[in-house]
Enzyme design. Structure first.
Site, short mmCIF file in Angstrom:
data_model
loop_
_atom_site.label_atom_id
_atom_site.label_comp_id
_atom_site.label_asym_id
_atom_site.label_seq_id
_atom_site.Cartn_x
_atom_site.Cartn_y
_atom_site.Cartn_z
N LYS A 111 0.58 -1.18 -0.07
CA LYS A 111 -0.06 0.11 -0.06
C LYS A 111 0.75 1.24 -0.17
O LYS A 111 2.11 1.34 0.53
CB LYS A 111 -0.87 0.11 1.31
N GLY A 223 -21.02 6.15 2.45
CA GLY A 223 -20.12 6.74 1.45
C GLY A 223 -20.92 6.84 0.15
O GLY A 223 -21.95 6.19 -0.16
N GLY A 225 -18.77 7.05 -2.94
CA GLY A 225 -17.72 7.05 -3.80
C GLY A 225 -17.72 6.08 -4.64
O GLY A 225 -18.73 5.64 -4.99
N ASN A 226 -16.49 5.95 -5.42
CA ASN A 226 -16.64 4.76 -6.57
C ASN A 226 -17.23 3.61 -6.00
O ASN A 226 -18.09 2.94 -6.57
CB ASN A 226 -15.25 4.63 -6.80
P1 NAD Z 1 -13.92 7.57 -3.09
O1 NAD Z 1 -12.96 8.68 -2.48
O2 NAD Z 1 -14.44 7.50 -4.35
O3 NAD Z 1 -15.33 7.65 -1.90
C1 NAD Z 1 -15.36 8.03 -0.65
C2 NAD Z 1 -16.52 8.24 -0.03
O4 NAD Z 1 -16.82 8.11 1.21
C3 NAD Z 1 -17.08 9.63 -0.39
O5 NAD Z 1 -18.39 9.83 -0.96
C4 NAD Z 1 -16.96 10.38 0.70
O6 NAD Z 1 -17.68 11.60 0.79
C5 NAD Z 1 -17.34 9.42 1.74
N1 NAD Z 1 -16.92 9.60 2.99
C6 NAD Z 1 -15.72 10.10 3.49
N2 NAD Z 1 -15.70 10.27 4.79
C7 NAD Z 1 -16.96 9.78 5.19
C8 NAD Z 1 -17.68 9.57 6.52
N3 NAD Z 1 -16.84 9.94 7.46
N4 NAD Z 1 -18.80 9.39 6.71
C9 NAD Z 1 -19.68 9.19 5.33
N5 NAD Z 1 -18.95 9.38 4.20
C10 NAD Z 1 -17.68 9.44 4.25
O7 NAD Z 1 -13.47 6.13 -2.31
P2 NAD Z 1 -13.59 4.71 -2.88
O8 NAD Z 1 -12.83 4.24 -3.83
O9 NAD Z 1 -14.95 4.63 -3.00
O10 NAD Z 1 -13.32 3.97 -1.35
C11 NAD Z 1 -13.90 3.85 -0.30
C12 NAD Z 1 -13.45 2.83 0.53
O11 NAD Z 1 -13.28 1.46 -0.07
C13 NAD Z 1 -12.10 2.93 1.15
O12 NAD Z 1 -11.92 2.16 2.59
C14 NAD Z 1 -11.07 2.34 0.27
O13 NAD Z 1 -9.78 1.84 0.82
C15 NAD Z 1 -11.98 1.01 0.00
N6 NAD Z 1 -11.51 0.06 -1.21
C16 NAD Z 1 -11.82 0.79 -2.55
C17 NAD Z 1 -11.50 0.25 -3.71
C18 NAD Z 1 -11.64 0.74 -5.15
O14 NAD Z 1 -11.33 0.19 -6.11
N7 NAD Z 1 -11.82 2.10 -5.15
C19 NAD Z 1 -11.16 -1.05 -3.64
C20 NAD Z 1 -10.95 -1.90 -2.28
C21 NAD Z 1 -11.43 -1.10 -1.23
#
Ligand code: NAD
Length: 432
Positions: A111, A223, A225-226
């Protein structure tokens, strides 16, 4: 108001080690194997000087932690976050090792991160950080050694700047250096959807095991996000109803939950969401969403919870607020549930699909991207997603079979499989 960051005392790495220790004891691992696996093999910390738009310099702190590469090149994302720490990066690197092992792809775990807040950085300044990160670590990563990817607040553009810098330094073309690249520039179709869809492939199998029909279930998501977005997309197309989502509000430095009991509309919410996944609370209220404090996402009367934001969200305290009707938690985020909260969920008989299994669709697709990049031949989106589905489904069933056979909690069963595979690889190589 919800605070975004964990309480000071929380250590993600301690949590990762605690989870590991419990399983290592159960497996009777010998002392050397245990010592080797409870720490990263290698870690790098470095400074990244960047010329800012105002002409001055700022120096950012960067990390790369390679936890274990006995099963193959290490793999893991790079996060840009103002509160990034070596502790979190270590934990996430360790979880990557278990994640690759539990879905049985030939990769290890790593990481990376940079302490910075892209909200306050211009694209040019972010490019400076990306290129600086690569300049500091180029010698220690590579397509056959350690392959980074995007994560929280990093995207395909960041990956392409990083790849470009690496190719400038090395003088060759190495699309397999990094994954999550833009489609058409070495990226894989399906990568954007893979993690969120993967969460739903697991949910689908878990619902079958619980003998519940998707169309009769309701979900609340932390959340937007993605991961959350594509999980909601596929789940609602399968007939389920999402009644609550939450997101971080950058202006208020607080999180909010957005509720619509008749089911949220993904497209209308997407139109009022910024590129960081923050939903505009004023506009949400105008289009008929109840705007609630951030913690409300886990208090909803739903069947399924999907934490898909950050680590350390379901804690010893917050777990008590989970509605008794919740039967299933599918962890999209990494490390959302603390061991204390886990004990409560276990006791209550909630079915948990643990993070490193539930969100492994992302790394699995990244692995497929690596394979395609190294062949320089790219698959159709349907083929990529079909293969992700196959991997997730078969990993789910291996874990679930073991859980049933040995009466284990799903997280413990997933750990048993993953740790056994990595320990065996270390042994077979003659390391311990
Ligand atoms: P992202 O940055 O696209 O989205 C994060 C989301 O969480 C946003 O909508 C943000 O507003 C919200 N958020 C942040 N703090 C918050 C809080 N305190 N309360 C409520 N919402 C909150 O990130 P992502 O890529 O969607 O990743 C989210 C999680 O999934 C992370 O833990 C990441 O490590 C994990 N993850 C992501 C992937 C990937 O492919 N994107 C793969 C495995 C794990």
């Amino acid at each position: 108001m919800e605070r975004q960051m964990a309480e000071k005392s929380f250590s993600a790495f301690q949590m990762a080690q605690t989870q590991f220790d419990q399983i290592a004891d159960r497996l009777n691992l010998d002392a050397a194997t245990k010592e080797l696996l409870r720490w990263p093999l290698r870690e790098y910390q470095f400074m990244i000087p960047v010329r800012m738009d105002d002409g001055g310099f700022r120096v950012f702190r960067g990390f790369r932690v390679q936890h274990n590469d006995a099963r193959g090149p290490s793999k893991g994302g790079i996060r840009f976050h103002p509160q990034e720490t070596i502790d979190t990066v270590r934990a996430l690197a360790m979880w990557m090792t278990w994640k690759c092992a539990v879905v049985d792809i030939p990769l290890g775990g790593a990481k990376g991160g940079v302490i910075c807040d892209p909200h306050n950085l211009s694209p040019r300044e972010q490019e400076g950080i990306c290129r600086g990160w690569i300049r500091q670590i180029a010698k220690n990563i590579g397509p056959v050694a350690d392959v980074p990817a995007p994560d929280v607040m990093t995207n395909a553009q960041h990956m392409l700047w990083m790849l470009d810098e690496f190719e400038v330094i090395t003088g060759g073309k190495y699309p397999g250096l990094i994954t999550g690249k833009p489609v058409g520039m070495g990226g894989s179709l399906g990568r954007t959807e893979a993690t969120g869809y993967g969460v739903v492939y697991h949910m689908r199998e878990a619902l079958k095991a619980l003998k519940l029909q998707v169309e009769k279930t309701r979900v609340s998501v932390q959340g937007f996000g993605n991961v959350a977005f594509y999980a909601i997309d596929l789940y609602t197309r399968m007939g389920g109803k999402v009644v609550c989502v939450s997101s971080w509000d950058q202006n208020d430095q607080a999180s909010y939950a957005f509720r619509k009991p008749q089911g949220i509309n993904l497209e209308e919410l997407q139109r009022i969401t910024d590129r960081f996944g923050g939903i505009d609370k004023g506009k949400a209220s105008e289009i008929g969403y109840e705007v609630l404090p951030g913690h409300a996402w886990l208090e909803q009367d739903v069947d399924i919870l999907i934490p898909a934001a950050l680590e350390n969200q379901i804690t010893g305290q917050t777990v008590l607020k989970i509605h008794p009707n919740v039967k299933l938690v599918v962890e999209g985020a990494n490390g959302p549930t603390t061991p204390e909260a886990d004990a409560v969920l276990k006791e209550r008989g909630v079915f948990v699909v643990p993070d490193f299994l539930a969100n492994a669709g992302g790394v699995t697709c990244s692995y497929f991207e690596q394979v395609q990049s190294n062949m320089n031949f790219y698959w159709e989106k349907e083929e990529v997603l079909r293969r992700v589905d196959e991997k997730m489904t078969s990993a789910f069933h291996s874990v679930h079979e073991l859980a049933k056979k040995n009466k284990l909690y799903m997280r413990d069963a997933a750990y048993v499989i993953a740790i056994n595979r990595v320990a065996q690889a270390c042994k077979d190589r003659g390391w311990v």
